[in-house]
Design a protein around this motif. Structure first.
Motif, PDB file in Angstrom:
ATOM      1  N   GLU A  60     -37.481  20.031  -1.132  1.00 20.97           N
ATOM      2  CA  GLU A  60     -37.253  18.688  -0.600  1.00 20.97           C
ATOM      3  C   GLU A  60     -38.180  17.707  -1.313  1.00 20.97           C
ATOM      4  O   GLU A  60     -39.260  17.392  -0.822  1.00 20.97           O
ATOM      5  CB  GLU A  60     -37.504  18.671   0.911  1.00 20.97           C
ATOM      6  CG  GLU A  60     -37.191  17.346   1.572  1.00 20.97           C
ATOM      7  CD  GLU A  60     -37.584  17.350   3.042  1.00 20.97           C
ATOM      8  OE1 GLU A  60     -37.044  16.514   3.786  1.00 20.97           O
ATOM      9  OE2 GLU A  60     -38.433  18.175   3.433  1.00 20.97           O
TER      10      GLU A  60
ATOM     11  N   THR B  49     -41.104  21.555   1.240  1.00 24.50           N
ATOM     12  CA  THR B  49     -40.007  22.486   1.487  1.00 24.50           C
ATOM     13  C   THR B  49     -39.564  22.363   2.934  1.00 24.50           C
ATOM     14  O   THR B  49     -40.379  22.121   3.838  1.00 24.50           O
ATOM     15  CB  THR B  49     -40.433  23.934   1.194  1.00 24.50           C
ATOM     16  OG1 THR B  49     -41.564  24.276   2.005  1.00 24.50           O
ATOM     17  CG2 THR B  49     -40.795  24.105  -0.273  1.00 24.50           C
ATOM     18  N   GLU B  50     -38.281  22.517   3.137  1.00 24.75           N
ATOM     19  CA  GLU B  50     -37.678  22.404   4.474  1.00 24.75           C
ATOM     20  C   GLU B  50     -37.161  23.758   4.912  1.00 24.75           C
ATOM     21  O   GLU B  50     -36.586  24.513   4.120  1.00 24.75           O
ATOM     22  CB  GLU B  50     -36.530  21.394   4.430  1.00 24.75           C
ATOM     23  CG  GLU B  50     -35.735  21.303   5.713  1.00 24.75           C
ATOM     24  CD  GLU B  50     -34.496  20.435   5.564  1.00 24.75           C
ATOM     25  OE1 GLU B  50     -33.672  20.413   6.497  1.00 24.75           O
ATOM     26  OE2 GLU B  50     -34.345  19.796   4.503  1.00 24.75           O
TER      27      GLU B  50
ATOM     28  N   ASP C 107     -28.967  18.571   2.245  1.00 23.13           N
ATOM     29  CA  ASP C 107     -29.268  19.946   1.851  1.00 23.13           C
ATOM     30  C   ASP C 107     -28.798  20.184   0.425  1.00 23.13           C
ATOM     31  O   ASP C 107     -28.405  19.244  -0.286  1.00 23.13           O
ATOM     32  CB  ASP C 107     -28.610  20.944   2.816  1.00 23.13           C
ATOM     33  CG  ASP C 107     -27.101  20.710   2.967  1.00 23.13           C
ATOM     34  OD1 ASP C 107     -26.445  20.370   1.962  1.00 23.13           O
ATOM     35  OD2 ASP C 107     -26.585  20.850   4.086  1.00 23.13           O
TER      36      ASP C 107
END
Length: 350
Positions: free
Chosen positions: A112, A120-121, A141
């Protein structure tokens, strides 16, 4: 203006909370549901939670974790384990793969990029009989290529099962790191050229930011390699033998990413050493020049000190050419010392 935290701080449940408790994060994004139902004949998309017709596959994508009641309802409808749902809401999870009686639970981390660096997701995936559920922290996404393949009437994904869709999502999450690494590689190459040819123009902070982003990617990719290895095992009943062959490709991509990250980290560490060496050499050169200047002025200072004494019987003081002679001698000494330093390679050579 508030400075963002250097390292992401993940919210956790209070100590002593009963297992399976869904605690909403006040900063969580709005919950939105997007359903894709497909089979060999076609595909449909809507935002309902209606079950699929027999022979069809449901991909339920959930963006945002604010509505825990809706997540609980979905968990009840599809038989999702409460512990898995708790891991979905608590987004500090390490990538992992766990098998429950009614479904396979997978946690991944998706890149991300943001204005304050790379983050990071968490992406949670549930694989069950005829359905795949993905839950993300907020909208946006890396799964658009998978959706495009599902919409393609000539594609083969519609003819596959839910396990193949799950593989495609895992593969997309891993492959999303390749463009990120390519961008970091370009930055690293530019920094490398600048450090070698113009070290004064390099900011040490840029290298540290790059190393921190590489560490963030490494902490996400390294356990994802283990996740894919777990999904390939024969004990995992949710994936067919045919799909496990494709998971080998995910394993190769994860290993390739880890090797690339390790190479970039070593290069970045080397750049720090080169930059520090360049700065040290620069300081040594400055000190060398100052030392040579001081050395030249040592005999001159001695002469000035001698003739600065207040004695009346010094014959040179009453000589008509005494002052020009002393100045000439001082100049000659300075020139001779400068020539000698130059021939020694201490002055004017690199």
């Amino acid at each position: 203006m508030t400075k963002p935290p250097r390292y992401q701080r993940r919210r956790r449940s209070p100590p002593g909370t009963p297992p399976g408790t869904l605690t909403a994060d006040p900063d969580a994004g709005e919950t939105r549901v997007r359903a894709i139902r497909f089979n060999a004949e076609g595909v449909s998309e809507d935002d309902s939670l209606a079950p699929c017709a027999p022979g069809s596959i449901l991909w339920l994508n959930i963006d945002g974790l604010a509505d825990t009641d809706l997540l609980q309802k979905i968990g009840t409808s599809f038989g999702l384990h409460p512990l898995a749902l708790e891991d979905v809401v608590n987004v500090h999870q390490r990538p992992k793969a766990e098998e429950y009686e009614a479904h396979q639970f997978i946690v991944l981390r998706m890149p991300e990029p943001g204005q304050d660096g790379l983050h990071t997701e968490q992406v949670s995936i549930f694989l069950g009989d005829g359905f795949v559920i993905t839950v993300q922290e907020h909208a946006g996404d890396v799964f658009d290529p998978v959706r495009t393949r599902l919409r393609n009437p000539l594609g083969q994904m519609r003819k596959r099962g839910a396990d193949y869709l799950c593989y495609a999502l895992v593969d997309a999450a891993i492959d999303a790191y390749f463009p990120v690494l390519e961008a970091l590689g370009e930055k690293l190459e530019q920094l490398e050229d600048t450090v070698v040819f113009d070290p004064d123009a390099v900011d040490m902070g840029d290298i540290h930011v790059l190393k921190r982003e590489l560490m963030s990617i490494r902490s996400a990719i390294l356990p994802m390699r283990d996740v894919v290895a777990t999904l390939q095992r024969e004990e995992t009943q949710r994936f067919s033998d045919n799909t496990r062959l494709y998971l080998r490709d995910c394993q190769d991509h994860a290993v390739q990413l880890i090797e690339t990250i390790q190479t970039y980290r070593e290069i970045a560490t080397g750049l720090v050493d080169i930059l520090l060496s360049s700065q040290s050499n620069r300081a040594n050169e400055v000190m060398q020049v100052l030392t040579l200047i001081a050395t030249i002025f040592i005999p001159l200072t001695f002469i000035v000190g001698v003739y600065g004494m207040n004695f009346d019987d010094m014959p040179e003081l009453h000589w008509r050419y005494g002052y020009p002679a002393v100045m000439g001698i001082m100049g000659l000494i300075a020139v001779v010392l400068a020539i000698w330093f130059y021939r020694k390679g201490w002055l004017g050579r690199r």
